[in-house]
Design a protein around this motif. Structure first.
Motif, PDB file in Angstrom:
ATOM      1  N   GLN A   1       0.831  -1.201   0.000  1.00 34.83           N
ATOM      2  CA  GLN A   1       0.000   0.000   0.000  1.00 34.83           C
ATOM      3  C   GLN A   1       0.868   1.255   0.000  1.00 34.83           C
ATOM      4  N   GLY A   2       0.522   2.218  -0.868  1.00 34.47           N
ATOM      5  CA  GLY A   2       1.184   3.519  -0.853  1.00 34.47           C
ATOM      6  C   GLY A   2       0.793   4.330   0.367  1.00 34.47           C
ATOM      7  N   ILE A   3       1.535   5.408   0.616  1.00 38.35           N
ATOM      8  CA  ILE A   3       1.333   6.157   1.866  1.00 38.35           C
ATOM      9  C   ILE A   3       0.479   7.406   1.697  1.00 38.35           C
ATOM     10  N   ALA A   4       0.188   7.813   0.465  1.00 36.88           N
ATOM     11  CA  ALA A   4      -0.603   9.033   0.278  1.00 36.88           C
ATOM     12  C   ALA A   4      -2.083   8.767   0.522  1.00 36.88           C
ATOM     13  N   HIS A   5      -2.727   9.668   1.259  1.00 34.79           N
ATOM     14  CA  HIS A   5      -4.185   9.640   1.399  1.00 34.79           C
ATOM     15  C   HIS A   5      -4.788  10.270   0.151  1.00 34.79           C
ATOM     16  N   THR A   6      -5.788   9.620  -0.447  1.00 32.79           N
ATOM     17  CA  THR A   6      -6.457  10.164  -1.624  1.00 32.79           C
ATOM     18  C   THR A   6      -7.967  10.205  -1.387  1.00 32.79           C
ATOM     19  N   TYR A   7      -8.627  11.131  -2.080  1.00 32.76           N
ATOM     20  CA  TYR A   7     -10.072  11.300  -1.926  1.00 32.76           C
ATOM     21  C   TYR A   7     -10.871  10.359  -2.809  1.00 32.76           C
ATOM     22  N   SER A   8     -10.232   9.800  -3.827  1.00 30.92           N
ATOM     23  CA  SER A   8     -10.848   8.763  -4.650  1.00 30.92           C
ATOM     24  C   SER A   8      -9.767   7.725  -4.921  1.00 30.92           C
ATOM     25  N   PRO A   9     -10.145   6.479  -5.203  1.00 32.47           N
ATOM     26  CA  PRO A   9      -9.143   5.426  -5.373  1.00 32.47           C
ATOM     27  C   PRO A   9      -8.274   5.674  -6.599  1.00 32.47           C
ATOM     28  N   MET A  10      -6.963   5.433  -6.461  1.00 30.66           N
ATOM     29  CA  MET A  10      -6.046   5.610  -7.597  1.00 30.66           C
ATOM     30  C   MET A  10      -4.710   4.950  -7.308  1.00 30.66           C
ATOM     31  N   ASN A  11      -4.021   4.589  -8.383  1.00 33.46           N
ATOM     32  CA  ASN A  11      -2.637   4.146  -8.312  1.00 33.46           C
ATOM     33  C   ASN A  11      -1.748   5.227  -8.899  1.00 33.46           C
ATOM     34  N   VAL A  12      -0.756   5.638  -8.132  1.00 36.60           N
ATOM     35  CA  VAL A  12       0.255   6.583  -8.593  1.00 36.60           C
ATOM     36  C   VAL A  12       1.605   5.928  -8.319  1.00 36.60           C
ATOM     37  N   LEU A  13       2.269   5.470  -9.382  1.00 38.07           N
ATOM     38  CA  LEU A  13       3.487   4.674  -9.246  1.00 38.07           C
ATOM     39  C   LEU A  13       4.627   5.333 -10.013  1.00 38.07           C
ATOM     40  N   ASP A  14       5.775   5.428  -9.369  1.00 35.00           N
ATOM     41  CA  ASP A  14       7.008   5.909  -9.988  1.00 35.00           C
ATOM     42  C   ASP A  14       7.847   4.674 -10.298  1.00 35.00           C
ATOM     43  N   VAL A  15       8.099   4.408 -11.586  1.00 33.62           N
ATOM     44  CA  VAL A  15       8.641   3.124 -12.013  1.00 33.62           C
ATOM     45  C   VAL A  15       9.965   3.306 -12.743  1.00 33.62           C
ATOM     46  N   HIS A  16      10.936   2.459 -12.404  1.00 29.82           N
ATOM     47  CA  HIS A  16      12.165   2.325 -13.203  1.00 29.82           C
ATOM     48  C   HIS A  16      12.238   0.889 -13.695  1.00 29.82           C
ATOM     49  N   LEU A  17      12.365   0.719 -15.016  1.00 33.73           N
ATOM     50  CA  LEU A  17      12.436  -0.613 -15.618  1.00 33.73           C
ATOM     51  C   LEU A  17      13.655  -0.667 -16.524  1.00 33.73           C
ATOM     52  N   ASN A  18      14.509  -1.655 -16.265  1.00 35.11           N
ATOM     53  CA  ASN A  18      15.739  -1.782 -17.037  1.00 35.11           C
ATOM     54  C   ASN A  18      15.475  -2.363 -18.425  1.00 35.11           C
ATOM     55  N   LYS A  19      16.401  -2.107 -19.330  1.00 37.17           N
ATOM     56  CA  LYS A  19      16.300  -2.529 -20.730  1.00 37.17           C
ATOM     57  C   LYS A  19      16.025  -4.024 -20.849  1.00 37.17           C
ATOM     58  N   GLN A  20      15.074  -4.360 -21.727  1.00 38.35           N
ATOM     59  CA  GLN A  20      14.665  -5.731 -22.059  1.00 38.35           C
ATOM     60  C   GLN A  20      13.877  -6.433 -20.943  1.00 38.35           C
ATOM     61  N   GLN A  21      13.519  -5.694 -19.907  1.00 41.64           N
ATOM     62  CA  GLN A  21      12.721  -6.266 -18.828  1.00 41.64           C
ATOM     63  C   GLN A  21      11.239  -5.991 -19.077  1.00 41.64           C
ATOM     64  N   GLN A  22      10.389  -6.892 -18.581  1.00 41.20           N
ATOM     65  CA  GLN A  22       8.945  -6.758 -18.748  1.00 41.20           C
ATOM     66  C   GLN A  22       8.272  -6.527 -17.399  1.00 41.20           C
ATOM     67  N   LEU A  23       7.101  -5.911 -17.439  1.00 41.56           N
ATOM     68  CA  LEU A  23       6.383  -5.600 -16.207  1.00 41.56           C
ATOM     69  C   LEU A  23       4.890  -5.519 -16.505  1.00 41.56           C
ATOM     70  N   ILE A  24       4.094  -6.005 -15.563  1.00 39.13           N
ATOM     71  CA  ILE A  24       2.642  -5.842 -15.621  1.00 39.13           C
ATOM     72  C   ILE A  24       2.236  -4.856 -14.526  1.00 39.13           C
ATOM     73  N   LEU A  25       1.534  -3.800 -14.931  1.00 40.20           N
ATOM     74  CA  LEU A  25       1.113  -2.750 -14.012  1.00 40.20           C
ATOM     75  C   LEU A  25      -0.394  -2.848 -13.785  1.00 40.20           C
ATOM     76  N   PRO A  26      -0.858  -2.558 -12.556  1.00 40.44           N
ATOM     77  CA  PRO A  26      -2.250  -2.854 -12.190  1.00 40.44           C
ATOM     78  C   PRO A  26      -3.239  -1.767 -12.577  1.00 40.44           C
ATOM     79  N   ALA A  27      -4.319  -2.178 -13.252  1.00 35.97           N
ATOM     80  CA  ALA A  27      -5.410  -1.261 -13.573  1.00 35.97           C
ATOM     81  C   ALA A  27      -6.692  -2.066 -13.730  1.00 35.97           C
ATOM     82  N   HIS A  28      -7.806  -1.493 -13.299  1.00 34.53           N
ATOM     83  CA  HIS A  28      -9.092  -2.171 -13.373  1.00 34.53           C
ATOM     84  C   HIS A  28      -9.826  -1.846 -14.672  1.00 34.53           C
ATOM     85  N   HIS A  29     -10.769  -2.692 -15.025  1.00 36.65           N
ATOM     86  CA  HIS A  29     -11.691  -2.407 -16.131  1.00 36.65           C
ATOM     87  C   HIS A  29     -12.449  -1.118 -15.810  1.00 36.65           C
ATOM     88  N   GLY A  30     -12.496  -0.211 -16.767  1.00 32.96           N
ATOM     89  CA  GLY A  30     -13.175   1.069 -16.560  1.00 32.96           C
ATOM     90  C   GLY A  30     -12.274   2.185 -16.091  1.00 32.96           C
TER      91      GLY A  30
END
Length: 289
Positions: A171-200
């Motif tokens: 869980q992130g530490i920021a309090h928010t007034y509506s649900p959200m993901n705010v992510l600061d990402v570093h991904l190295n060359k040739q690496q893969q990643l799945i990031l979370p998001a809901h339908h809608g």
């Protein structure tokens, strides 16, 4: 997996006070509710401040109806506001300021940074508040780098800093007034990643540095461009074609009208006029009951 809806790009650089160069990544004036609840993103720098500089930054100005989220990647920023909050942000720190009913603040380079000079780079995101919270009491969250939860990815692929929301049940530490993901990402060359998001969800990726590809449709996102993903399906799969630094944003849209002018973002023109009136009469910043 979500597919890419479109790529949005602005290339014109301008100044925001003494911050130059600045890039308007997107704004609600251009894209409307397409990016709701995210209103605006500015990329400040990478720039260089000369030693013993007389440049300060942005002098006092008001906000109402939304939140500003400022990420410092290089340099030092000193904040002071009318609610009595203040402090110095250094590399890795995030400031989450809820203007709500109204706040006035300054955003200056710190005196020590102005004295020694150096490179600076920052992002500022505006997050809309639900109509019911636009006149709440203003407040401030100082999220220091060491306190932001960070997930180190397997196989030395990179890391994800969770500013708000969740990633892999952290869980992130920021309090928010509506649900959200705010992510600061570093991904190295040739690496893969799945990031979370809901339908809608509104789902956005701003690529600060590097080059990446979406594995669902093989589209490529270039440096300093914004990817707007489809609201259908869940999650986003990416592969880094170069070392990448990106801001990932995902949230349900507010589905409320936006009426903004300058430093104020409300739901109606009448509320904008009231903000200017309150600023003149000394009622600015007073929360409604």
């Amino acid at each position: 997996m979500k597919s890419l809806a479109f790529i949005h790009r602005n290339d014109t650089r301008f100044a925001i006070g003494d911050f130059y160069p600045a890039l308007s990544v997107f704004s609600y004036q251009e894209l409307g509710n397409t990016t709701s609840p995210f209103l605006l993103l500015d990329h400040l720098g990478q720039g260089r401040l000369s030693p013993k500089s007389t440049k300060k930054g942005v002098n006092e100005h008001p906000h109402r109806g939304f939140e500003t989220v400022t990420f410092v990647f290089a340099g030092e920023l000193q904040h002071q506001d009318s609610a009595g909050h203040g402090g110095i942000m250094t590399s890795g720190d995030v400031q989450w300021m809820t203007a709500a009913a109204g706040i006035q603040h300054t955003e200056h380079f710190s005196p020590a940074f102005r004295e020694r000079g150096g490179y600076f780079e920052m992002l500022q995101l505006w997050v809309n508040l639900p109509a019911k919270d636009k006149m709440a009491a203003p407040h401030y969250q100082s999220l220091q780098s060491h306190s932001i939860p960070t997930v180190q990815l397997e196989h030395e692929a990179g890391y994800v800093r969770i500013v708000a929301g969740q990633f892999r049940n952290i869980q992130g530490i920021a309090h928010t007034y509506s649900p959200m993901n705010v992510l600061d990402v570093h991904l190295n060359k040739q690496q893969q990643l799945i990031l979370p998001a809901h339908h809608g969800d509104t789902t956005l990726i701003y690529l600060r540095k590097g080059k990446l590809q979406f594995t669902t449709d093989e589209e490529i996102l270039e440096e300093q461009a914004l990817a707007v993903m489809s609201s259908f399906d869940t999650d986003v799969a990416i592969i880094a074609l170069e070392n990448c630094d990106l801001l990932f944003l995902s949230a349900p849209p507010l589905q409320e009208p936006i009426n903004g002018h300058g430093f104020f973002v409300m739901n109606s023109y009448e509320e904008i006029l009231q903000a200017y009136e309150d600023l003149k009469t000394g009622n600015f910043g007073k929360a409604s009951d």
